[in-house]
Design a protein around this motif. Structure first.
Motif, PDB file in Angstrom:
ATOM      1  N   GLN A  27      41.872  70.436  35.809  1.00 52.23           N
ATOM      2  CA  GLN A  27      41.158  69.160  35.699  1.00 52.23           C
ATOM      3  C   GLN A  27      41.708  68.151  36.703  1.00 52.23           C
ATOM      4  O   GLN A  27      40.952  67.395  37.308  1.00 52.23           O
ATOM      5  N   GLY A  28      43.010  68.138  36.876  1.00 55.16           N
ATOM      6  CA  GLY A  28      43.612  67.236  37.850  1.00 55.16           C
ATOM      7  C   GLY A  28      43.179  67.560  39.267  1.00 55.16           C
ATOM      8  O   GLY A  28      42.885  66.660  40.064  1.00 55.16           O
ATOM      9  N   LEU A  29      43.121  68.844  39.580  1.00 58.87           N
ATOM     10  CA  LEU A  29      42.655  69.259  40.902  1.00 58.87           C
ATOM     11  C   LEU A  29      41.203  68.844  41.106  1.00 58.87           C
ATOM     12  O   LEU A  29      40.829  68.317  42.159  1.00 58.87           O
ATOM     13  N   TYR A  30      40.372  69.061  40.101  1.00 56.81           N
ATOM     14  CA  TYR A  30      38.955  68.695  40.158  1.00 56.81           C
ATOM     15  C   TYR A  30      38.797  67.198  40.428  1.00 56.81           C
ATOM     16  O   TYR A  30      38.071  66.780  41.327  1.00 56.81           O
ATOM     17  N   ASN A  31      39.532  66.377  39.663  1.00 59.89           N
ATOM     18  CA  ASN A  31      39.438  64.933  39.858  1.00 59.89           C
ATOM     19  C   ASN A  31      39.967  64.518  41.222  1.00 59.89           C
ATOM     20  O   ASN A  31      39.421  63.608  41.856  1.00 59.89           O
ATOM     21  N   GLY A  32      41.011  65.182  41.688  1.00 54.45           N
ATOM     22  CA  GLY A  32      41.547  64.888  43.014  1.00 54.45           C
ATOM     23  C   GLY A  32      40.553  65.204  44.113  1.00 54.45           C
ATOM     24  O   GLY A  32      40.419  64.449  45.087  1.00 54.45           O
ATOM     25  N   LEU A  33      39.845  66.319  43.974  1.00 51.84           N
ATOM     26  CA  LEU A  33      38.832  66.680  44.974  1.00 51.84           C
ATOM     27  C   LEU A  33      37.665  65.700  44.963  1.00 51.84           C
ATOM     28  O   LEU A  33      37.134  65.347  46.031  1.00 51.84           O
ATOM     29  N   LEU A  34      37.262  65.252  43.792  1.00 54.71           N
ATOM     30  CA  LEU A  34      36.198  64.246  43.729  1.00 54.71           C
ATOM     31  C   LEU A  34      36.642  62.946  44.393  1.00 54.71           C
ATOM     32  O   LEU A  34      35.884  62.332  45.152  1.00 54.71           O
ATOM     33  N   ALA A  35      37.867  62.538  44.138  1.00 55.30           N
ATOM     34  CA  ALA A  35      38.385  61.332  44.776  1.00 55.30           C
ATOM     35  C   ALA A  35      38.452  61.505  46.288  1.00 55.30           C
ATOM     36  O   ALA A  35      38.104  60.591  47.051  1.00 55.30           O
ATOM     37  N   GLY A  37      36.530  63.348  48.100  1.00 57.90           N
ATOM     38  CA  GLY A  37      35.159  63.261  48.602  1.00 57.90           C
ATOM     39  C   GLY A  37      34.692  61.822  48.737  1.00 57.90           C
ATOM     40  O   GLY A  37      34.006  61.466  49.703  1.00 57.90           O
ATOM     41  N   LEU A  38      35.058  60.989  47.776  1.00 57.77           N
ATOM     42  CA  LEU A  38      34.661  59.581  47.862  1.00 57.77           C
ATOM     43  C   LEU A  38      35.394  58.869  48.993  1.00 57.77           C
ATOM     44  O   LEU A  38      34.808  58.035  49.688  1.00 57.77           O
ATOM     45  N   VAL A  39      36.658  59.209  49.194  1.00 54.30           N
ATOM     46  CA  VAL A  39      37.393  58.640  50.330  1.00 54.30           C
ATOM     47  C   VAL A  39      36.757  59.115  51.636  1.00 54.30           C
ATOM     48  O   VAL A  39      36.596  58.344  52.580  1.00 54.30           O
ATOM     49  N   TRP A  40      36.378  60.388  51.687  1.00 54.53           N
ATOM     50  CA  TRP A  40      35.695  60.941  52.867  1.00 54.53           C
ATOM     51  C   TRP A  40      34.435  60.137  53.168  1.00 54.53           C
ATOM     52  O   TRP A  40      34.130  59.827  54.317  1.00 54.53           O
ATOM     53  N   SER A  41      33.677  59.775  52.117  1.00 60.23           N
ATOM     54  CA  SER A  41      32.449  59.005  52.349  1.00 60.23           C
ATOM     55  C   SER A  41      32.756  57.644  52.955  1.00 60.23           C
ATOM     56  O   SER A  41      31.955  57.106  53.720  1.00 60.23           O
ATOM     57  N   LEU A  42      33.917  57.082  52.605  1.00 62.13           N
ATOM     58  CA  LEU A  42      34.302  55.800  53.196  1.00 62.13           C
ATOM     59  C   LEU A  42      34.681  55.932  54.665  1.00 62.13           C
ATOM     60  O   LEU A  42      34.524  54.993  55.449  1.00 62.13           O
ATOM     61  N   TRP A  49      27.564  58.804  55.643  1.00 59.24           N
ATOM     62  CA  TRP A  49      28.428  58.321  54.561  1.00 59.24           C
ATOM     63  C   TRP A  49      27.672  58.163  53.255  1.00 59.24           C
ATOM     64  O   TRP A  49      28.190  58.451  52.182  1.00 59.24           O
ATOM     65  N   TRP A  50      26.425  57.703  53.326  1.00 60.62           N
ATOM     66  CA  TRP A  50      25.649  57.428  52.119  1.00 60.62           C
ATOM     67  C   TRP A  50      25.385  58.716  51.341  1.00 60.62           C
ATOM     68  O   TRP A  50      25.543  58.764  50.125  1.00 60.62           O
ATOM     69  N   GLN A  51      24.998  59.785  52.055  1.00 58.15           N
ATOM     70  CA  GLN A  51      24.721  61.066  51.391  1.00 58.15           C
ATOM     71  C   GLN A  51      25.976  61.635  50.734  1.00 58.15           C
ATOM     72  O   GLN A  51      25.913  62.176  49.625  1.00 58.15           O
ATOM     73  N   ILE A  52      27.107  61.502  51.417  1.00 56.52           N
ATOM     74  CA  ILE A  52      28.362  61.999  50.850  1.00 56.52           C
ATOM     75  C   ILE A  52      28.709  61.207  49.591  1.00 56.52           C
ATOM     76  O   ILE A  52      29.069  61.782  48.556  1.00 56.52           O
ATOM     77  N   ALA A  53      28.597  59.904  49.658  1.00 51.43           N
ATOM     78  CA  ALA A  53      28.918  59.060  48.509  1.00 51.43           C
ATOM     79  C   ALA A  53      27.999  59.368  47.326  1.00 51.43           C
ATOM     80  O   ALA A  53      28.466  59.491  46.186  1.00 51.43           O
ATOM     81  N   VAL A  54      26.710  59.522  47.579  1.00 56.38           N
ATOM     82  CA  VAL A  54      25.765  59.824  46.500  1.00 56.38           C
ATOM     83  C   VAL A  54      26.093  61.177  45.870  1.00 56.38           C
ATOM     84  O   VAL A  54      26.096  61.317  44.643  1.00 56.38           O
ATOM     85  N   PHE A  55      26.400  62.167  46.688  1.00 58.34           N
ATOM     86  CA  PHE A  55      26.726  63.491  46.154  1.00 58.34           C
ATOM     87  C   PHE A  55      27.947  63.428  45.247  1.00 58.34           C
ATOM     88  O   PHE A  55      27.910  63.899  44.107  1.00 58.34           O
ATOM     89  N   PHE A  56      29.038  62.848  45.733  1.00 56.48           N
ATOM     90  CA  PHE A  56      30.262  62.845  44.939  1.00 56.48           C
ATOM     91  C   PHE A  56      30.169  61.914  43.736  1.00 56.48           C
ATOM     92  O   PHE A  56      30.694  62.232  42.664  1.00 56.48           O
ATOM     93  N   LEU A  57      29.506  60.788  43.858  1.00 55.74           N
ATOM     94  CA  LEU A  57      29.299  59.923  42.687  1.00 55.74           C
ATOM     95  C   LEU A  57      28.429  60.618  41.649  1.00 55.74           C
ATOM     96  O   LEU A  57      28.656  60.474  40.442  1.00 55.74           O
ATOM     97  N   SER A  58      27.451  61.379  42.102  1.00 54.27           N
ATOM     98  CA  SER A  58      26.617  62.150  41.166  1.00 54.27           C
ATOM     99  C   SER A  58      27.450  63.205  40.443  1.00 54.27           C
ATOM    100  O   SER A  58      27.273  63.429  39.241  1.00 54.27           O
ATOM    101  N   CYS A  59      28.352  63.851  41.161  1.00 53.41           N
ATOM    102  CA  CYS A  59      29.248  64.831  40.534  1.00 53.41           C
ATOM    103  C   CYS A  59      30.096  64.166  39.454  1.00 53.41           C
ATOM    104  O   CYS A  59      30.253  64.701  38.355  1.00 53.41           O
ATOM    105  N   VAL A  60      30.642  63.001  39.757  1.00 52.82           N
ATOM    106  CA  VAL A  60      31.460  62.267  38.789  1.00 52.82           C
ATOM    107  C   VAL A  60      30.607  61.877  37.581  1.00 52.82           C
ATOM    108  O   VAL A  60      31.030  62.026  36.424  1.00 52.82           O
ATOM    109  N   ALA A  61      29.398  61.385  37.829  1.00 58.91           N
ATOM    110  CA  ALA A  61      28.518  60.969  36.737  1.00 58.91           C
ATOM    111  C   ALA A  61      28.144  62.151  35.844  1.00 58.91           C
ATOM    112  O   ALA A  61      28.201  62.048  34.612  1.00 58.91           O
ATOM    113  N   ILE A  62      27.794  63.275  36.434  1.00 56.54           N
ATOM    114  CA  ILE A  62      27.419  64.457  35.648  1.00 56.54           C
ATOM    115  C   ILE A  62      28.597  64.946  34.816  1.00 56.54           C
ATOM    116  O   ILE A  62      28.449  65.256  33.627  1.00 56.54           O
ATOM    117  N   ALA A  63      29.782  65.000  35.428  1.00 52.39           N
ATOM    118  CA  ALA A  63      30.973  65.421  34.690  1.00 52.39           C
ATOM    119  C   ALA A  63      31.270  64.452  33.547  1.00 52.39           C
ATOM    120  O   ALA A  63      31.626  64.871  32.444  1.00 52.39           O
TER     121      ALA A  63
END
Length: 93
Positions: A27-35, A37-42, A49-63
């Protein structure tokens, strides 16, 4: 995790930390990878950047939605709600 875990997660029985250690590491690895991805979008260029941010935010929201439905409502409020709010801000901005 076994030494700090009981101090952080007080509602979890202390004897559950050792048997769930690998699950928590996953779970920690999963959350780290999501974080990451969001840093990557920045840091990404203006064309993607927008597509990357939407993808990773959607992953966080679904989880967070899944966690809220299956584990604890608090997960929805802590994880999914901020991600959904960020997606709305992206859509409006």
């Amino acid at each position: 995790m076994e030494s700090r875990g009981p101090n952080v997660f007080r509602t979890v029985a202390k004897d559950l930390f050792a048997p769930t250690r690998s699950m928590m590491a996953n779970q920690g690895l999963y959350n780290g990878l999501l974080a990451a991805g969001l840093v990557w979008s920045l840091l990404a260029g203006p064309e993607i950047w927008w597509q990357i941010a939407v993808f990773f935010l959607s992953c966080v929201a679904i989880a967070g939605i899944l966690g809220g439905l299956t584990a604890s409502r608090r997960i929805f409020h802590v994880q999914a709600a901020p991600a959904i709010l960020a997606l709305i801000c992206l859509a409006l901005g």
